[in-house]
Design an enzyme around this catalytic site. Structure first.
Site, PDB file in Angstrom:
ATOM      1  N   LYS A  74       0.852  -1.192   0.000  1.00  0.00           N
ATOM      2  CA  LYS A  74       0.000   0.000   0.000  1.00  0.00           C
ATOM      3  C   LYS A  74       0.886   1.241   0.000  1.00  0.00           C
ATOM      4  O   LYS A  74       1.936   1.248   0.662  1.00  0.00           O
ATOM      5  CB  LYS A  74      -0.900  -0.039   1.247  1.00  0.00           C
ATOM      6  CG  LYS A  74      -1.950   1.073   1.312  1.00  0.00           C
ATOM      7  CD  LYS A  74      -2.866   0.870   2.512  1.00  0.00           C
ATOM      8  CE  LYS A  74      -3.960   1.927   2.582  1.00  0.00           C
ATOM      9  NZ  LYS A  74      -4.901   1.679   3.700  1.00  0.00           N
ATOM     10  N   SER A 149      -9.684   1.546   2.523  1.00  0.00           N
ATOM     11  CA  SER A 149      -8.814   2.331   1.681  1.00  0.00           C
ATOM     12  C   SER A 149      -7.698   1.521   1.000  1.00  0.00           C
ATOM     13  O   SER A 149      -7.054   2.039   0.088  1.00  0.00           O
ATOM     14  CB  SER A 149      -8.174   3.445   2.509  1.00  0.00           C
ATOM     15  OG  SER A 149      -7.368   2.887   3.538  1.00  0.00           O
ATOM     16  N   SER A 173      -9.892  -0.803   6.779  1.00  0.00           N
ATOM     17  CA  SER A 173      -9.308  -0.675   5.432  1.00  0.00           C
ATOM     18  C   SER A 173      -8.557  -1.881   4.908  1.00  0.00           C
ATOM     19  O   SER A 173      -8.155  -1.880   3.746  1.00  0.00           O
ATOM     20  CB  SER A 173      -8.399   0.539   5.374  1.00  0.00           C
ATOM     21  OG  SER A 173      -9.188   1.684   5.220  1.00  0.00           O
TER      22      SER A 173
HETATM   23  N1  GLN Z   1     -13.131   3.974   5.869  1.00  0.00           N
HETATM   24  C1  GLN Z   1     -12.618   4.404   7.143  1.00  0.00           C
HETATM   25  C2  GLN Z   1     -12.209   5.844   7.031  1.00  0.00           C
HETATM   26  O1  GLN Z   1     -12.425   6.413   6.029  1.00  0.00           O
HETATM   27  C3  GLN Z   1     -11.468   3.535   7.554  1.00  0.00           C
HETATM   28  C4  GLN Z   1     -10.252   3.808   6.774  1.00  0.00           C
HETATM   29  C5  GLN Z   1      -9.066   2.972   7.181  1.00  0.00           C
HETATM   30  O2  GLN Z   1      -9.188   1.949   7.848  1.00  0.00           O
HETATM   31  N2  GLN Z   1      -7.901   3.462   6.821  1.00  0.00           N
HETATM   32  O3  GLN Z   1     -11.685   6.431   7.909  1.00  0.00           O
END
Ligand code: GLN
Length: 475
Positions: A74, A149, A173
């Protein structure tokens, strides 16, 4: 081929790491333009690294349990000299001068990092659509999102480009994109994997973890990257757990609670998948019961105060001086404003504003302070549940993969994608998403197994049971 199969062949000299890397680079070249999975691939560096692994084998040394395994990273994981953008314009052109501990450990296990995968900007999102570098498409249906994400990391595995990748999970994410792409994803216990070299979003919640096709590959990768690191002050003491050794342990005698709050509101197909997974676990000797933990309903509200508060502080460092983008201004304040205005996208700006407000004088106690109290209440509620259960079971995401664009203009509906995953980040516990069943359009669904801190051994064992039961009628 699975990561472990590749490693076995490379270790025995039956296959060269270079040929594996070449195959990976070809697979990326074939589909990346359509899917937008990798944002940076350093071809020469990948082949050099693979050749070094082959040289180890030729010299009679064992490169490690991930010998020659191509891994997607990532784009918030630092690797010396490799561009790291976090899906943001503000980091365009930045090349970190150091390597994340998790990546160093992959290298020590013989893996071949092949490139950086697309992500929601600074990991804020659930669909990989907030990336400044364009959205990633779901390889199983390119009209849909891969989740987020860590959507690029999930799509890279689902598209067959790499057998395994690393993501980060702050509110879901890793697990949510794993579910939407038909993969296994693990959010380890907070502190199990070092955060050194992971670009911070919300430091008290962020954890690095693997995404893979199989529980065994995910377990082996987590085992390789876990364990104490003095460079992360929140790192747990002790070595990595022996996850691969526990894979066949089964669930006989385990008490598993199906959590009402972790299925309520999900699509009927998701509910059916959780019920079928529960039957598989029961057939393997676990005792299933239904439990209710009403406090988990507070998770989303607490998360959207705590995570933005931490983000507003962490993202203050992007000032146009130390990293990436700088937009000129007539004085330093104008330069800061111009850089941050041009460098951050709308979702990141929304989080910075939410977080700055929650932390501001006069509102701190009412918002941030209150959210911290709610977090404690949730941790206590989990502790009561784990007094009567070894593991908990629920859904990972409320729906199958949704259409690109479906939720971009409605932040609340996007935030709700993580309603089942966020509680585990707030508690710091471990959880795994395992592909199981399919949605109304035939796309994969994930079921989520949750356990207390450091329960990864029993989690992977239970996940392996669910994985093996995928083919049973009704699943
Ligand atoms: N979707 C959640 C957010 O937007 C979690 C994102 C994540 O785990 N990085 O904060």
């Amino acid at each position: 081929m699975s990561a472990l199969e590749i490693a076995t062949r490379v270790r025995s000299g039956e296959r060269s790491a270079v040929s594996v890397a070449e195959e990976t680079l070809t697979a990326i070249a074939a589909r990346n333009a359509d899917l937008n999975v990798f944002v940076h691939v350093e071809r020469e560096q990948v082949l050099e690294r693979a050749a070094a692994v082959d040289a180890e084998v030729a010299a009679g040394r064992d490169p490690g349990i991930l010998a020659g395994v191509p891994v997607g990273l990532k784009d918030n994981l630092c690797q010396t000299g490799v561009p790291t953008t976090c899906g943001s314009r503000i980091l365009a052109g930045w090349r970190p001068p150091y390597t994340a501990t998790a990546v160093e450990r992959l290298l020590a296990a013989g893996a071949v990092p092949v490139g950086k995968t697309n992500m929601d900007e600074f990991a804020m999102g659930s669909s990989t659509e907030t990336s400044a570098y364009g959205p990633t498409r779901n390889p199983l249906d390119p009209t849909r999102v891969p989740g987020g994400s860590s959507g690029g990391s999930a799509a890279a595995v689902a598209a067959g480009m790499v057998p395994v990748s690393l993501g980060s999970d702050t509110g879901g994410s890793i697990r949510q994109p794993a579910a939407l792409c038909g993969l296994v994803g693990i959010k380890p216990t907070y502190g199990l994997v070092s955060r050194y070299g992971l670009v911070a979003f919300a430091s008290s919640l962020d954890q690095i973890g693997p995404l893979a096709h199989t529980v065994a590959d995910a377990a082996a990768t987590l085992e390789a990257i876990a364990g104490h690191d003095p460079r992360d002050s929140t790192s747990l003491p002790g070595p990595a757990p022996a996850l691969v050794a526990h894979l066949d342990e089964g669930v006989a005698g385990r008490r598993i609670g199906i959590v009402r709050e972790l299925v309520d509101g999900a699509d009927p197909e998701v509910l059916a998948a959780v019920e079928a997974a529960a039957e598989v676990l029961a057939a393997a000797g676990a005792t299933l019961s239904e439990v209710s933990i009403p406090e988990l309903r507070l998770g989303l509200s607490a998360y959207y105060l705590i995570a933005p508060a931490e983000a507003s502080s962490n993202l203050a460092r992007y000032d146009g001086v130390r990293f990436g983008l700088r937009v000129a201004g007539s004085d330093v304040t104008e330069m800061y404003v111009a850089t941050r205005t041009a460098g951050f996208g709308p979702e990141v700006k929304r989080r910075i504003m939410l977080g700055t407000y929650a932390l501001s004088a006069g509102y701190y106690d009412a918002y941030y302070g209150q959210a911290l109290k709610v977090r404690t209440v949730m941790i206590e509620a989990f502790a009561r549940a784990y007094a009567n259960a070894d593991l908990l079971l629920g859904a990972t995401a409320p729906t199958e993969a949704f259409a690109l664009g479906a939720k971009v203009s409605d932040p609340m509906s996007m935030y709700l994608s993580d309603v089942f995953t966020i509680p585990t980040n707030l508690s710091g516990h471990a959880a795994i998403s395992v592909p199981f069943g399919s949605g109304a359009s035939g796309l994969p669904l994930g079921v989520q197994l949750l356990g207390p801190a450091r329960s990864e051994e029993r989690l992977v064992a239970a996940a392996a049971v669910v994985e093996a039961g995928r083919g049973v009628p009704g699943a």
